[in-house]
Design an enzyme around this catalytic site. Structure first.
Site, PDB file in Angstrom:
ATOM      1  N   ARG A  73       0.866  -1.021  -0.164  1.00 20.66           N
ATOM      2  CA  ARG A  73      -0.117   0.030   0.055  1.00 20.66           C
ATOM      3  C   ARG A  73       0.830   1.229   0.052  1.00 20.66           C
ATOM      4  O   ARG A  73       1.751   1.165   0.687  1.00 20.66           O
ATOM      5  CB  ARG A  73      -0.747  -0.028   1.196  1.00 20.66           C
TER       6      ARG A  73
ATOM      7  N   HIS B 287      -1.657   0.652  -9.697  1.00 24.01           N
ATOM      8  CA  HIS B 287      -2.311  -0.385  -8.651  1.00 24.01           C
ATOM      9  C   HIS B 287      -2.693  -1.501  -9.702  1.00 24.01           C
ATOM     10  O   HIS B 287      -3.989  -2.190  -9.618  1.00 24.01           O
ATOM     11  CB  HIS B 287      -3.358   0.253  -7.944  1.00 24.01           C
TER      12      HIS B 287
HETATM   13  P1  NDP Z   1      -1.769 -11.660   4.557  1.00 22.72           P
HETATM   14  O1  NDP Z   1      -2.571 -11.172   5.644  1.00 22.72           O
HETATM   15  O2  NDP Z   1      -2.105 -13.194   4.035  1.00 22.72           O
HETATM   16  O3  NDP Z   1      -0.261 -11.632   4.830  1.00 22.72           O
HETATM   17  C1  NDP Z   1       0.265 -10.517   5.485  1.00 22.72           C
HETATM   18  C2  NDP Z   1       1.648 -10.978   5.900  1.00 22.72           C
HETATM   19  O4  NDP Z   1       2.283  -9.784   6.400  1.00 22.72           O
HETATM   20  C3  NDP Z   1       1.910 -12.107   6.865  1.00 22.72           C
HETATM   21  O5  NDP Z   1       3.026 -12.720   6.595  1.00 22.72           O
HETATM   22  C4  NDP Z   1       2.101 -11.234   8.237  1.00 22.72           C
HETATM   23  O6  NDP Z   1       2.884 -11.849   8.977  1.00 22.72           O
HETATM   24  C5  NDP Z   1       2.881 -10.004   7.772  1.00 22.72           C
HETATM   25  N1  NDP Z   1       2.739  -8.744   8.702  1.00 22.72           N
HETATM   26  C6  NDP Z   1       1.643  -8.224   8.864  1.00 22.72           C
HETATM   27  N2  NDP Z   1       2.102  -7.291   9.873  1.00 22.72           N
HETATM   28  C7  NDP Z   1       3.231  -7.238   9.925  1.00 22.72           C
HETATM   29  C8  NDP Z   1       4.286  -6.518  10.868  1.00 22.72           C
HETATM   30  N3  NDP Z   1       3.828  -5.840  11.589  1.00 22.72           N
HETATM   31  N4  NDP Z   1       5.648  -6.903  10.916  1.00 22.72           N
HETATM   32  C9  NDP Z   1       5.987  -7.975   9.999  1.00 22.72           C
HETATM   33  N5  NDP Z   1       5.240  -8.691   9.154  1.00 22.72           N
HETATM   34  C10 NDP Z   1       3.935  -8.340   9.407  1.00 22.72           C
HETATM   35  O7  NDP Z   1      -1.911 -10.537   3.188  1.00 22.72           O
HETATM   36  P2  NDP Z   1      -1.801 -11.102   1.564  1.00 22.72           P
HETATM   37  O8  NDP Z   1      -0.694 -11.776   1.495  1.00 22.72           O
HETATM   38  O9  NDP Z   1      -3.180 -11.721   1.169  1.00 22.72           O
HETATM   39  O10 NDP Z   1      -1.766  -9.644   1.291  1.00 22.72           O
HETATM   40  C11 NDP Z   1      -0.767  -8.624   1.486  1.00 22.72           C
HETATM   41  C12 NDP Z   1      -1.268  -7.188   0.856  1.00 22.72           C
HETATM   42  O11 NDP Z   1      -0.927  -7.208  -0.510  1.00 22.72           O
HETATM   43  C13 NDP Z   1      -2.577  -6.664   0.955  1.00 22.72           C
HETATM   44  O12 NDP Z   1      -3.074  -6.436   2.236  1.00 22.72           O
HETATM   45  C14 NDP Z   1      -2.708  -5.607  -0.031  1.00 22.72           C
HETATM   46  O13 NDP Z   1      -2.241  -4.416   0.658  1.00 22.72           O
HETATM   47  C15 NDP Z   1      -1.483  -5.895  -0.996  1.00 22.72           C
HETATM   48  N6  NDP Z   1      -2.071  -6.294  -2.271  1.00 22.72           N
HETATM   49  C16 NDP Z   1      -1.674  -5.608  -3.382  1.00 22.72           C
HETATM   50  C17 NDP Z   1      -2.295  -5.674  -4.743  1.00 22.72           C
HETATM   51  C18 NDP Z   1      -1.710  -4.862  -5.825  1.00 22.72           C
HETATM   52  O14 NDP Z   1      -2.190  -5.132  -6.984  1.00 22.72           O
HETATM   53  N7  NDP Z   1      -0.785  -4.015  -5.674  1.00 22.72           N
HETATM   54  C19 NDP Z   1      -3.301  -6.684  -4.964  1.00 22.72           C
HETATM   55  C20 NDP Z   1      -3.276  -7.741  -3.524  1.00 22.72           C
HETATM   56  C21 NDP Z   1      -2.985  -7.180  -2.654  1.00 22.72           C
HETATM   57  P3  NDP Z   1       2.541 -13.231   9.941  1.00 22.72           P
HETATM   58  O15 NDP Z   1       2.457 -14.272   9.029  1.00 22.72           O
HETATM   59  O16 NDP Z   1       3.625 -13.333  10.808  1.00 22.72           O
HETATM   60  O17 NDP Z   1       1.378 -12.959  10.636  1.00 22.72           O
HETATM   61  C1  OXD Z   2      -6.107  -5.859  -2.886  1.00 26.76           C
HETATM   62  C2  OXD Z   2      -5.618  -5.033  -3.774  1.00 26.76           C
HETATM   63  O1  OXD Z   2      -5.841  -5.798  -1.876  1.00 26.76           O
HETATM   64  O2  OXD Z   2      -6.010  -5.198  -5.021  1.00 26.76           O
HETATM   65  O3  OXD Z   2      -6.655  -7.084  -3.469  1.00 26.76           O
HETATM   66  O4  OXD Z   2      -4.602  -4.312  -3.726  1.00 26.76           O
END
Ligand code: NDP
Ligand code: OXD
Length: 309
Positions: A224, A272
């Site tokens: 983000r 995005h």
């Molecule tokens: P998940 O919730 O499955 O994974 C989140 C990960 O981030 C986990 O490994 C978690 O750690 C880690 N995390 C969260 N907080 C912290 C912290 N404070 N310090 C270290 N690690 C942390 O999310 P997704 O993988 O499904 O998606 C991730 C993000 O990708 C979405 O939230 C979105 O913002 C972005 N996205 C962007 C898109 C684009 O087109 N640009 C499309 C889709 C998504 P732990 O495993 O230890 O809990």
């Molecule tokens: C998502 C994104 O969160 O599109 O799926 O960024």
């Protein structure tokens, strides 16, 4: 019982068609079509107008259109009892891995530089990096980040991942928690952010973090926009500590016309599009959660409202 579908800036026709084709009996309404707000228990939402959900007294669940839920949780008016669920879709992870690989490889082989040299009609050979010696680090190894890390490792890059907690065993090198962040950063040529936006991760890519990367490292932000402190990145690039960045996400979106990122020669921008939620692919899981709510079953892909992901 009905479902409302709410979004600012998304064309909803394809979504409504996909939901109806997953379940022809579904009653999907736009907020302006709702005559009985008490009948709404489920909402599908992306960037909703703030405060709108407090108008639905029997709302029990809000589903994100995508993987991220920051656009929902940032609204302080969502009642505490409302559950928030998100999309988990193999296609979303696969598309993200392809995009991450494309950006890493194009910069390893200096394609953006050659495109610029072509515009200047300049013939100039430059060296390049090879996969086996290129170190890529992924911040956030959740559903999407883990898939990206696994795929990039599979094709031969030197991959590390970093997340909050130690999970199960993985094929790439894994670092966990704040205490291992510096070690993770110190060994990277490319840093990819795939964290969710939470109070803890807002502004995480700042001057202090970028300074811990080796000189010449390249940033790829796919999480983000608010993960990044924009002026810190520009400063670290201009001081030649960071070689450049590819940014797919911004705060705000769309990126304002007068933002310095547009004109910066070392910052590449995509709007995005790293991975787009495919309505036909995810409609069945949205309908499934809607049905589960009606049948009083446990919902799938629920997020912790406290942790923010
Ligand atoms: P998940 O919730 O499955 O994974 C989140 C990960 O981030 C986990 O490994 C978690 O750690 C880690 N995390 C969260 N907080 C912290 C912290 N404070 N310090 C270290 N690690 C942390 O999310 P997704 O993988 O499904 O998606 C991730 C993000 O990708 C979405 O939230 C979105 O913002 C972005 N996205 C962007 C898109 C684009 O087109 N640009 C499309 C889709 C998504 P732990 O495993 O230890 O809990
Ligand atoms: C998502 C994104 O969160 O599109 O799926 O960024």
């Amino acid at each position: 019982m009905s479902m409302i579908i709410v979004s600012t800036g998304k064309n909803l026709t394809r979504w409504i068609d996909a939901l109806k084709s997953a379940d022809p009996s579904l009653d999907v309404q736009l907020p302006e079509q709702v005559t009985n707000k008490k009948a709404i228990r489920f909402a599908l939402s992306w960037n909703h107008p703030r405060g709108i959900f407090s108008e639905y007294p029997n709302l029990e669940c809000i589903s994100s259109f995508g993987a991220g839920v920051d656009h929902i949780l940032s609204d302080p008016d969502i009642p505490a009892n409302v559950k928030v669920v998100r999309i988990v879709d193999p296609l979303l992870s696969a598309d993200m891995a392809e995009f991450a690989l494309a950006v890493v490889m194009s910069n390893m082989r200096r394609l953006p530089e050659f495109m610029k040299l072509k515009q200047e009609k300049t013939w100039k050979k430059r060296g390049y990096m090879r996969m086996a010696e290129t170190r890529v680090g992924i911040m956030g190894t959740g559903v999407i980040g883990h898939h990206v890390a696994t795929e990039l490792h599979r094709v031969g890059l030197k991959v590390s991942g970093w997340s909050r907690t130690a999970g199960t065993q993985v094929s790439y090198t894994k670092f966990n928690g704040q205490e291992q962040l510096s070690d993770f950063l110190a060994r990277l040529d490319f840093l990819i952010c795939l964290l969710p936006l939470t109070p803890r991760t807002k502004g995480i890519i700042n001057k202090d973090l970028l300074a811990q990367l080796p000189a010449g490292a390249f940033l790829i932000n796919l999480g983000r926009g608010a993960h990044l402190v924009d002026h810190d990145l520009i400063q670290m690039i201009d001081q030649k500590h960071i070689s450049g960045a590819h940014l797919d996400v911004f705060d705000p979106e769309p990126l304002p016309e007068d933002h310095p990122f547009w004109a910066h020669p070392a910052i590449h921008i995509t709007p995005h599009v790293a991975s787009l939620t495919d309505p036909e692919s995810v409609a069945p899981q949205v309908v499934n959660n809607y049905r589960r709510l009606i049948e009083n079953k446990e919902l799938l892909n629920t997020v912790s409202r406290q942790a923010g992901y």
